[in-house]
Write a protein that holds these residues in place. Structure first.
Motif, PDB file in Angstrom:
ATOM      1  N   ALA A   9       8.796   5.612  -3.765  1.00  6.24           N
ATOM      2  CA  ALA A   9       8.435   4.663  -2.719  1.00  6.24           C
ATOM      3  C   ALA A   9       9.381   4.751  -1.527  1.00  6.24           C
ATOM      4  CB  ALA A   9       8.436   3.239  -3.272  1.00  6.24           C
ATOM      5  N   LEU A  10       8.809   4.509  -0.352  1.00 10.34           N
ATOM      6  CA  LEU A  10       9.548   4.406   0.899  1.00 10.34           C
ATOM      7  C   LEU A  10       9.213   3.063   1.521  1.00 10.34           C
ATOM      8  CD1 LEU A  10      11.131   5.402   3.421  1.00 10.34           C
ATOM      9  CD2 LEU A  10       9.019   6.574   4.148  1.00 10.34           C
ATOM     10  N   VAL A  11      10.236   2.263   1.795  1.00  9.78           N
ATOM     11  CA  VAL A  11      10.059   0.960   2.430  1.00  9.78           C
ATOM     12  C   VAL A  11      10.701   1.016   3.804  1.00  9.78           C
ATOM     13  CG1 VAL A  11      10.483  -1.520   2.270  1.00  9.78           C
ATOM     14  CG2 VAL A  11      10.089  -0.186   0.183  1.00  9.78           C
ATOM     15  N   ILE A  12       9.894   0.798   4.835  1.00  5.98           N
ATOM     16  CA  ILE A  12      10.364   0.894   6.219  1.00  5.98           C
ATOM     17  C   ILE A  12      10.457  -0.508   6.812  1.00  5.98           C
ATOM     18  CG2 ILE A  12       9.894   1.855   8.509  1.00  5.98           C
ATOM     19  CD1 ILE A  12       8.184   4.002   7.061  1.00  5.98           C
ATOM     20  N   GLY A  13      11.619  -0.803   7.404  1.00  2.00           N
ATOM     21  CA  GLY A  13      11.841  -2.140   7.928  1.00  2.00           C
ATOM     22  C   GLY A  13      12.417  -3.026   6.848  1.00  2.00           C
ATOM     23  N   ALA A  14      13.444  -2.536   6.191  1.00  2.00           N
ATOM     24  CA  ALA A  14      13.982  -3.223   5.020  1.00  2.00           C
ATOM     25  C   ALA A  14      14.991  -4.283   5.417  1.00  2.00           C
ATOM     26  CB  ALA A  14      14.642  -2.215   4.081  1.00  2.00           C
ATOM     27  N   GLY A  15      15.040  -5.347   4.618  1.00  4.33           N
ATOM     28  CA  GLY A  15      15.985  -6.435   4.812  1.00  4.33           C
ATOM     29  C   GLY A  15      16.195  -7.167   3.510  1.00  4.33           C
ATOM     30  N   SER A  16      16.738  -8.351   3.607  1.00  4.15           N
ATOM     31  CA  SER A  16      17.083  -9.094   2.393  1.00  4.15           C
ATOM     32  C   SER A  16      15.949  -9.963   1.870  1.00  4.15           C
ATOM     33  CB  SER A  16      18.302  -9.986   2.659  1.00  4.15           C
ATOM     34  OG  SER A  16      18.010 -10.912   3.702  1.00  4.15           O
ATOM     35  N   VAL A  81       4.240   5.795  -2.485  1.00  2.05           N
ATOM     36  CA  VAL A  81       4.029   4.453  -1.953  1.00  2.05           C
ATOM     37  C   VAL A  81       4.807   4.354  -0.648  1.00  2.05           C
ATOM     38  CG1 VAL A  81       4.401   1.977  -2.284  1.00  2.05           C
ATOM     39  CG2 VAL A  81       3.786   3.419  -4.237  1.00  2.05           C
ATOM     40  N   VAL A  82       4.136   3.921   0.409  1.00  4.92           N
ATOM     41  CA  VAL A  82       4.802   3.660   1.686  1.00  4.92           C
ATOM     42  C   VAL A  82       4.490   2.223   2.082  1.00  4.92           C
ATOM     43  CG1 VAL A  82       4.897   4.221   4.145  1.00  4.92           C
ATOM     44  CG2 VAL A  82       4.776   6.064   2.444  1.00  4.92           C
ATOM     45  N   ILE A  83       5.537   1.446   2.317  1.00  4.79           N
ATOM     46  CA  ILE A  83       5.383   0.040   2.688  1.00  4.79           C
ATOM     47  C   ILE A  83       6.023  -0.160   4.055  1.00  4.79           C
ATOM     48  CG2 ILE A  83       5.920  -2.348   2.086  1.00  4.79           C
ATOM     49  CD1 ILE A  83       6.046  -1.407  -0.863  1.00  4.79           C
ATOM     50  N   TYR A  84       5.227  -0.665   5.004  1.00  2.00           N
ATOM     51  CA  TYR A  84       5.717  -0.853   6.370  1.00  2.00           C
ATOM     52  C   TYR A  84       5.928  -2.333   6.636  1.00  2.00           C
ATOM     53  CZ  TYR A  84       6.505  -0.020  11.316  1.00  2.00           C
ATOM     54  OH  TYR A  84       7.082   0.057  12.566  1.00  2.00           O
ATOM     55  N   ALA A 131      -0.461   5.110  -1.900  1.00  2.00           N
ATOM     56  CA  ALA A 131      -0.705   3.732  -1.495  1.00  2.00           C
ATOM     57  C   ALA A 131       0.114   3.435  -0.245  1.00  2.00           C
ATOM     58  CB  ALA A 131      -0.345   2.759  -2.607  1.00  2.00           C
ATOM     59  N   ILE A 132      -0.525   2.812   0.730  1.00  2.38           N
ATOM     60  CA  ILE A 132       0.123   2.423   1.981  1.00  2.38           C
ATOM     61  C   ILE A 132      -0.119   0.929   2.171  1.00  2.38           C
ATOM     62  CG2 ILE A 132       0.255   2.775   4.467  1.00  2.38           C
ATOM     63  CD1 ILE A 132      -1.078   5.548   3.994  1.00  2.38           C
ATOM     64  N   LEU A 133       0.947   0.150   2.170  1.00  2.00           N
ATOM     65  CA  LEU A 133       0.835  -1.303   2.317  1.00  2.00           C
ATOM     66  C   LEU A 133       1.504  -1.719   3.616  1.00  2.00           C
ATOM     67  CD1 LEU A 133       1.661  -2.448  -1.346  1.00  2.00           C
ATOM     68  CD2 LEU A 133      -0.515  -1.676  -0.380  1.00  2.00           C
ATOM     69  N   LEU A 134       0.798  -2.503   4.422  1.00  2.00           N
ATOM     70  CA  LEU A 134       1.283  -2.925   5.732  1.00  2.00           C
ATOM     71  C   LEU A 134       1.461  -4.439   5.740  1.00  2.00           C
ATOM     72  CD1 LEU A 134      -1.163  -0.765   7.891  1.00  2.00           C
ATOM     73  CD2 LEU A 134       1.118  -0.146   7.095  1.00  2.00           C
ATOM     74  N   THR A 135       2.642  -4.888   6.142  1.00  2.00           N
ATOM     75  CA  THR A 135       2.941  -6.311   6.124  1.00  2.00           C
ATOM     76  C   THR A 135       2.517  -6.975   7.425  1.00  2.00           C
ATOM     77  OG1 THR A 135       4.827  -5.937   4.656  1.00  2.00           O
ATOM     78  CG2 THR A 135       4.764  -8.028   5.843  1.00  2.00           C
ATOM     79  N   GLY A 136       1.551  -7.864   7.307  1.00  2.00           N
ATOM     80  CA  GLY A 136       1.066  -8.608   8.462  1.00  2.00           C
ATOM     81  C   GLY A 136       1.622 -10.020   8.494  1.00  2.00           C
ATOM     82  N   ALA A 137       1.090 -10.818   9.411  1.00  2.00           N
ATOM     83  CA  ALA A 137       1.569 -12.183   9.600  1.00  2.00           C
ATOM     84  C   ALA A 137       0.429 -13.041  10.137  1.00  2.00           C
ATOM     85  CB  ALA A 137       2.746 -12.203  10.571  1.00  2.00           C
ATOM     86  N   GLY A 172      -8.666   8.946  -1.938  1.00  2.00           N
ATOM     87  CA  GLY A 172      -7.795   8.560  -3.035  1.00  2.00           C
ATOM     88  C   GLY A 172      -6.564   7.772  -2.635  1.00  2.00           C
ATOM     89  N   ILE A 173      -6.531   7.295  -1.389  1.00  2.00           N
ATOM     90  CA  ILE A 173      -5.353   6.598  -0.875  1.00  2.00           C
ATOM     91  C   ILE A 173      -5.683   5.128  -0.662  1.00  2.00           C
ATOM     92  CG2 ILE A 173      -3.656   6.495   0.995  1.00  2.00           C
ATOM     93  CD1 ILE A 173      -4.449   9.519   1.484  1.00  2.00           C
ATOM     94  N   HIS A 174      -4.934   4.266  -1.307  1.00  2.00           N
ATOM     95  CA  HIS A 174      -5.152   2.826  -1.223  1.00  2.00           C
ATOM     96  C   HIS A 174      -4.362   2.273  -0.034  1.00  2.00           C
ATOM     97  CE1 HIS A 174      -4.982  -1.326  -3.457  1.00  2.00           C
ATOM     98  NE2 HIS A 174      -5.649  -1.372  -2.316  1.00  2.00           N
ATOM     99  N   VAL A 175      -5.063   1.773   0.971  1.00  2.00           N
ATOM    100  CA  VAL A 175      -4.430   1.150   2.136  1.00  2.00           C
ATOM    101  C   VAL A 175      -4.744  -0.337   2.115  1.00  2.00           C
ATOM    102  CG1 VAL A 175      -4.251   1.090   4.654  1.00  2.00           C
ATOM    103  CG2 VAL A 175      -4.707   3.265   3.487  1.00  2.00           C
TER     104      VAL A 175
END
Length: 233
Positions: A9-16, A81-84, A131-137, A172-175
């Motif tokens: 997995a790669l998590v971009i925009g990481a924090g606590s 897994v890539v999580i933005y 899998a590519i997961l994008l964090t919205g608001a 085959g890619i879960h977005v």
């Protein structure tokens, strides 16, 4: 946790907050994890705790995102897994906002997400898996006053997720777009006794991401909302 059907997995925009909870869950599942941020010094406690690898990136720069993926691939293999989680914020009246600051904010929230999805797709399409997961608001579905750049970025992010899901799911890619609709509980914060769990627990949010990763492809979600149970609709 060993039933996560991905190996890295790669998590971009990481924090606590959300990212920290996610990294703990992913690492407990045995996945090697790279965490990327503009300033990795602040990630030192999380790296020491979890054994994740921290790498620098300016997510608004396409060349830097490409470099991040190349370096990640060298360290843990192509991320499955890539999580933005990165986003840019600048507040103020529309008439007074500095165009350069707006460009920067939208560049992180929206263009950075595109660059990351693009690099992920280049690696996941040949593998037929990922899998590519994008964090919205909330701002991605409702623009608030004095926050137009954040709304612009998050609306674009949601559109990217919807379009990428339609294009990449058959490959085959879960977005999926995770709409975080509420205030995330800061570390050390305690909710009022008369309103328990009135803020979003980052550990509970992270569990939702992992649940998405476990979904069978016959019933993939492209979007899921998380909000406090005391939310008034």
């Amino acid at each position: 946790m060993t039933d996560i059907p991905y190996r890295s997995a790669l998590v971009i925009g990481a924090g606590s907050g959300i990212s920290g909870s996610l990294i703990r869950l992913l690492r407990s599942g045995g996945l090697p994890v790279v965490i990327a941020a503009r300033n990795t010094e602040k990630l030192a406690p999380l790296v020491d705790e979890t054994g994740a690898i921290a790498l620098n990136v300016d997510a608004s720069d396409a060349a830097e995102v490409e470099r991040l993926f190349i370096e990640t691939e060298a360290r843990i293999g192509a991320p499955e897994v890539v999580i933005y989680n990165a986003s840019g914020r600048v507040r103020g009246p529309i008439a007074d906002l500095d165009p350069k600051e707006v460009e920067r904010a939208v560049g992180v929230s929206a263009l950075g997400a595109f660059y990351s999805v693009q690099q992920a797709a280049k690696r996941m399409i040949p593998a037929g898996k990922g899998a590519i997961l994008l964090t919205g608001a909330t701002a991605g579905v409702k623009g608030f006053a004095l926050s137009s750049p954040f709304a612009m970025g998050k609306f674009a992010l949601r559109g990217l997720a919807q379009s990428a899901a339609r294009e990449l799911a058959p490959k085959g890619i879960h977005v999926a777009h995770v709409l975080v609709d509420g205030r995330v509980r800061p570390k050390g914060h305690t909710d009022p006794t008369d309103r328990p769990d009135s803020t979003l627990d980052p550990d509970a949010i992270a569990q939702t991401y992992v649940d998405l990763l476990r979904q069978h492809r016959s019933a993939w979600s492209w979007e899921i909302e998380v909000r406090p149970w005391l939310e008034t609709f």
